[in-house]
Design a protein around this motif. Sequence first.
Motif, PDB file in Angstrom:
ATOM      1  N   ASP A  55      30.757 -33.725   0.139  1.00 57.07           N
ATOM      2  CA  ASP A  55      30.022 -32.373   0.223  1.00 57.07           C
ATOM      3  C   ASP A  55      30.721 -31.454   1.019  1.00 57.07           C
ATOM      4  N   LEU A  58      33.578 -30.383  -1.463  1.00 57.19           N
ATOM      5  CA  LEU A  58      32.795 -29.235  -2.560  1.00 57.19           C
ATOM      6  C   LEU A  58      32.657 -28.001  -1.942  1.00 57.19           C
ATOM      7  N   ASN A  59      31.961 -27.934  -0.992  1.00 57.18           N
ATOM      8  CA  ASN A  59      31.275 -26.795  -0.265  1.00 57.18           C
ATOM      9  C   ASN A  59      32.635 -25.929   0.048  1.00 57.18           C
ATOM     10  N   VAL A  65      27.052 -28.718  -4.783  1.00 58.09           N
ATOM     11  CA  VAL A  65      27.037 -29.991  -3.907  1.00 58.09           C
ATOM     12  C   VAL A  65      25.536 -30.509  -4.225  1.00 58.09           C
ATOM     13  N   LYS A  72      28.672 -36.632  -7.590  1.00 60.81           N
ATOM     14  CA  LYS A  72      29.554 -35.735  -6.742  1.00 60.81           C
ATOM     15  C   LYS A  72      30.915 -36.245  -6.858  1.00 60.81           C
TER      16      LYS A  72
END
Length: 86
Positions: A55, A58-59, A65, A72
């Motif tokens: 998370d 990706l963020n 996310v 993911k």
Amino acid sequence: MSGISFANTAIGMPGLRPNGHQMNRSNNCHHFQMPLHYPRYRKSDYETMPEWKLDCLLNEYGLPVTGDVTQKRNFAMGAFLWPSQK
């Protein structure tokens, strides 16, 4: 001197500084900053990476996310691994 010049589109746009970062109405620093380095994880790293770390990764790159941890992982591997690493 010839070439292409690009206008600074942030000038004159309300809420943007010339460096492209958004100005916040409060003193909090919540603006996008492009990460300096491309992630250097191997496929095996993504396969064992905890969901919270996926998370964050990706963020950090402004990527979605969403989905379960398998989705993911697959998304991160598709986005960050070169074809020869898959």
